[in-house]
Scaffold this motif. Structure first.
Motif: not given
Length: 288
Positions: A137-145, A159-162, A184-187, A193-202
């Protein structure tokens, strides 16, 4: 990560960009070492785009150019313990980004730290002598510039990312890996604004011959739910993209290095990105 707010295009994800930097993994898809210790992966990327694309995949008539340089440090801790029959890991990802945009003749440059990602628990199960599966489980935090009024090097939401992946790597044969990620994106509390959910495959695929590997890497994004603004659904603006290109890697034992290039093949409601990436993986400390 970047935001294209003010670019004059309809949104798909907030600002038209995925909260995960699609194509950034490259050769290191499900790249988890089998021994306990502390490891660092340093990745350098240059990403360029010269267009915004609509819901049909057609280039919008908006003069637009974008270029980003990123230096990302990934620290991976492998623990000498098992959970549910799997080896336990945790990860910290710190990306520094320089972003340059040019929209209709207006040019801006912004530098800063993008969204820091924390992976509290990653599990690795051995499947066979040369194969293993990973989940985490990756947690992309709402920090940064982040700044909602201009192009930014980070998003303004968490963004919560299993994650679920598989890797088969024969030292003298086939090497193939795939990683699947949900977004899985938070508001965004600033813009509501709440971004929709998505899938990324690499994916990475190639052939090992001694210390060398030649192959290909690819990445795919599919936003499968609509964005919302102030509780109202925004229909018909879901982002999709696909990129593919060659890769080469060299394993020197004490370190490994890789080079890959992905060319944007298709995009809707986002940018079509070309990505040049270099990665160097080094063990900082190995537990005996």
């Amino acid at each position: 990560m970047l935001s294209l707010l003010g670019a004059g295009a309809a949104h798909a994800f907030e600002g038209g960009v995925s909260p995960f930097p699609v194509g950034s993994t490259g050769e290191y898809v499900a790249g988890i070492p089998p021994i306990p210790g502390l490891f660092v992966l340093e990745q350098l990327h240059y990403t360029s785009s010269s267009g915004l694309y609509d819901n049909e995949g057609n280039k919008r008539p908006i003069p637009f150019k974008m270029g980003t340089f990123s230096a990302t440090t990934r620290l991976l801790a492998a623990y000498p313990t098992t959970v549910l029959g799997a080896r336990l890991y945790s990860q910290l990802v710190i990306p520094a980004v320089s972003l340059h945009t040019e929209v209709a003749g207006h040019s801006e440059r912004h530098n800063g730290v993008a969204n820091i990602t924390v992976s509290p628990a990653v599990l690795r199960w051995n499947v066979s002598e040369h194969s293993y599966a990973v989940a985490g489980l990756d947690l992309a935090l709402s920090n940064g510039s982040y700044n909602p009024n201009r192009p930014s090097v980070s998003t303004g939401y968490t963004s919560i990312q299993p994650v679920l992946g598989f890797r088969h790597t024969d030292p003298n044969g086939l090497d193939i890996g795939v990683i699947n990620r949900l977004l899985i994106n938070r508001e965004n509390s600033t813009t509501h604004y709440r971004s929709g959910r998505g899938y990324v495959g690499e994916v990475t695929a190639g052939w090992n011959s001694g210390p060398w590997k030649m192959g290909v890497v690819g990445s795919y994004l599919n936003q499968f739910s609509d964005d919302q603004q102030g509780g109202n659904t925004i229909h018909g603006n879901r982002a999709r993209s696909f990129a593919l290109g060659p890769s080469v890697a060299y394993n020197a034992g004490k370190f490994s290095v890789s080079l890959n290039y992905q060319r944007g093949v298709y995009a809707t409601n986002t940018t079509k990105n070309n990505i040049l990436g270099v990665g160097i993986a080094v063990p900082l400390w190995i537990m005996q």
